[in-house]
Design a protein around this motif. Structure first.
Motif, mmCIF file in Angstrom:
data_model
loop_
_atom_site.group_PDB
_atom_site.id
_atom_site.type_symbol
_atom_site.label_atom_id
_atom_site.label_comp_id
_atom_site.label_asym_id
_atom_site.label_seq_id
_atom_site.Cartn_x
_atom_site.Cartn_y
_atom_site.Cartn_z
ATOM 1 N N GLU A 25 0.827 -1.215 0.000
ATOM 2 C CA GLU A 25 0.000 0.000 0.000
ATOM 3 C C GLU A 25 0.855 1.256 0.000
ATOM 4 O O GLU A 25 0.534 2.230 -0.679
ATOM 5 C CB GLU A 25 -0.950 -0.005 1.196
ATOM 6 C CG GLU A 25 -2.065 -1.018 1.047
ATOM 7 C CD GLU A 25 -3.047 -0.979 2.208
ATOM 8 O OE1 GLU A 25 -3.161 0.066 2.879
ATOM 9 O OE2 GLU A 25 -3.696 -2.006 2.432
ATOM 10 N N ARG A 26 1.943 1.252 0.750
ATOM 11 C CA ARG A 26 2.847 2.406 0.772
ATOM 12 C C ARG A 26 3.425 2.652 -0.619
ATOM 13 O O ARG A 26 3.467 3.785 -1.091
ATOM 14 C CB ARG A 26 3.967 2.188 1.786
ATOM 15 C CG ARG A 26 4.930 3.367 1.870
ATOM 16 C CD ARG A 26 6.005 3.141 2.896
ATOM 17 N NE ARG A 26 7.063 2.322 2.333
ATOM 18 C CZ ARG A 26 8.075 1.833 3.022
ATOM 19 N NH1 ARG A 26 8.160 2.042 4.317
ATOM 20 N NH2 ARG A 26 9.004 1.112 2.431
ATOM 21 N N ASN A 27 3.846 1.612 -1.294
ATOM 22 C CA ASN A 27 4.405 1.757 -2.644
ATOM 23 C C ASN A 27 3.355 2.274 -3.625
ATOM 24 O O ASN A 27 3.657 3.116 -4.471
ATOM 25 C CB ASN A 27 4.988 0.437 -3.138
ATOM 26 C CG ASN A 27 6.289 0.095 -2.452
ATOM 27 O OD1 ASN A 27 6.882 0.924 -1.764
ATOM 28 N ND2 ASN A 27 6.736 -1.122 -2.627
ATOM 29 N N LEU A 28 2.122 1.771 -3.512
ATOM 30 C CA LEU A 28 1.050 2.254 -4.387
ATOM 31 C C LEU A 28 0.774 3.730 -4.138
ATOM 32 O O LEU A 28 0.583 4.511 -5.088
ATOM 33 C CB LEU A 28 -0.222 1.429 -4.188
ATOM 34 C CG LEU A 28 -0.168 -0.014 -4.677
ATOM 35 C CD1 LEU A 28 -1.420 -0.767 -4.236
ATOM 36 C CD2 LEU A 28 0.004 -0.076 -6.181
ATOM 37 N N TYR A 50 0.628 17.577 -12.265
ATOM 38 C CA TYR A 50 0.606 18.977 -11.824
ATOM 39 C C TYR A 50 1.742 19.757 -12.489
ATOM 40 O O TYR A 50 1.534 20.861 -13.003
ATOM 41 C CB TYR A 50 0.730 19.035 -10.296
ATOM 42 C CG TYR A 50 0.925 20.420 -9.767
ATOM 43 C CD1 TYR A 50 -0.136 21.325 -9.691
ATOM 44 C CD2 TYR A 50 2.182 20.848 -9.348
ATOM 45 C CE1 TYR A 50 0.044 22.597 -9.209
ATOM 46 C CE2 TYR A 50 2.372 22.127 -8.864
ATOM 47 C CZ TYR A 50 1.304 22.999 -8.797
ATOM 48 O OH TYR A 50 1.490 24.266 -8.320
ATOM 49 N N ARG A 51 2.931 19.183 -12.486
ATOM 50 C CA ARG A 51 4.100 19.836 -13.091
ATOM 51 C C ARG A 51 3.856 20.099 -14.576
ATOM 52 O O ARG A 51 4.136 21.186 -15.085
ATOM 53 C CB ARG A 51 5.334 18.954 -12.893
ATOM 54 C CG ARG A 51 6.641 19.647 -13.088
ATOM 55 C CD ARG A 51 7.837 18.765 -12.724
ATOM 56 N NE ARG A 51 7.818 18.354 -11.318
ATOM 57 C CZ ARG A 51 7.652 17.101 -10.895
ATOM 58 N NH1 ARG A 51 7.504 16.125 -11.744
ATOM 59 N NH2 ARG A 51 7.621 16.815 -9.618
ATOM 60 N N ARG A 53 3.657 10.396 -7.016
ATOM 61 C CA ARG A 53 4.589 10.781 -8.098
ATOM 62 C C ARG A 53 3.835 11.099 -9.379
ATOM 63 O O ARG A 53 4.137 12.082 -10.060
ATOM 64 C CB ARG A 53 5.605 9.662 -8.356
ATOM 65 C CG ARG A 53 6.811 9.703 -7.479
ATOM 66 C CD ARG A 53 7.909 8.767 -7.959
ATOM 67 N NE ARG A 53 7.495 7.391 -8.138
ATOM 68 C CZ ARG A 53 7.425 6.493 -7.177
ATOM 69 N NH1 ARG A 53 7.743 6.805 -5.953
ATOM 70 N NH2 ARG A 53 7.040 5.261 -7.433
ATOM 71 N N GLU A 54 2.855 10.270 -9.721
ATOM 72 C CA GLU A 54 2.075 10.505 -10.935
ATOM 73 C C GLU A 54 1.273 11.798 -10.825
ATOM 74 O O GLU A 54 1.185 12.557 -11.798
ATOM 75 C CB GLU A 54 1.155 9.314 -11.211
ATOM 76 C CG GLU A 54 1.912 8.076 -11.637
ATOM 77 C CD GLU A 54 1.048 6.833 -11.694
ATOM 78 O OE1 GLU A 54 -0.149 6.888 -11.311
ATOM 79 O OE2 GLU A 54 1.573 5.784 -12.131
ATOM 80 N N SER A 55 0.705 12.070 -9.662
ATOM 81 C CA SER A 55 -0.044 13.298 -9.451
ATOM 82 C C SER A 55 0.866 14.517 -9.553
ATOM 83 O O SER A 55 0.508 15.522 -10.184
ATOM 84 C CB SER A 55 -0.711 13.263 -8.063
ATOM 85 O OG SER A 55 -1.351 14.486 -7.795
#
Length: 185
Positions: free
Chosen positions: A127-130, A142-143, A136-138
């Motif tokens: 769950e932490r990795n997900l 945003y970037r 990161r994807e979010s």
């Protein structure tokens, strides 16, 4: 003598209670990497009961085949050293049903009745990795959104400009963000 025996029983009961209520899998192995202890969380995490795994090699039980020779368990058990001893690392583990999952793994060496023993503390970090991947994807979305914005975007922190997008640089005639960031008051 009776008080000492009672104190020993109480200590054993406390230790058993701690192991049985631990949120992490706690697995004890002997110097040949054979499982000698397996707490309830290990049963839940890996799908094997304690009596099914007692005496089995740890490697062949919970470590995916492609990693069995790469992790240095033999070296660590033979010499009491190795990259796995006394530190945490991320790894993949193998469930009874064959699926792999991410774990944080730490192993400590000890001695019981003159015999070396190793205890592995294992935490499922799927769950932490997900969550980290989703973050990161979010951040990347945003970037990208900010970078492609038709408006100049400035980000300030503690009175300092810490980020400018391409449009902000174009508006100010800067050739790179360093020109704006260096001028920041």
């Amino acid at each position: 003598r009776k008080r000492a025996e009672e104190a020993l029983r109480e200590s054993e009961a406390r230790n058993r209670s701690i192991l049985e209520s631990a949120l992490d899998a706690v697995i004890s192995i002997d110097e040949r990497s054979r499982i000698i202890g397996w707490n309830p969380q290990a049963e839940f995490m890996f799908g094997y009961s304690t009596h099914e795994v007692r005496g089995l090699p740890l490697d062949e039980t919970i470590i995916p085949a492609r990693y069995r020779h790469a992790h240095g368990m033999d070296r660590m058990l033979q010499r009491g050293d190795g990259s796995a001893l006394r530190r945490r690392f991320d790894f993949f583990a193998l469930h009874r049903d064959g699926h792999e999952f991410s774990v944080e793994f730490a192993i400590a060496a000890s001695e019981v009745n003159g015999q070396p023993m190793f205890t592995a503390f294992i935490r499922d970090i799927t769950e932490r990795n997900l969550a980290e991947t989703a973050l990161r994807e979010s951040e990347e979305r945003y970037r990208t959104l900010v970078e492609l914005s038709p408006s100049g975007v400035f980000v300030f922190s503690d009175g300092q400009t810490v980020y400018v997008n391409s449009m902000a640089m174009a508006i100010l005639g800067a050739s790179g963000p360093h020109e704006i960031l260096e001028r920041s008051p």
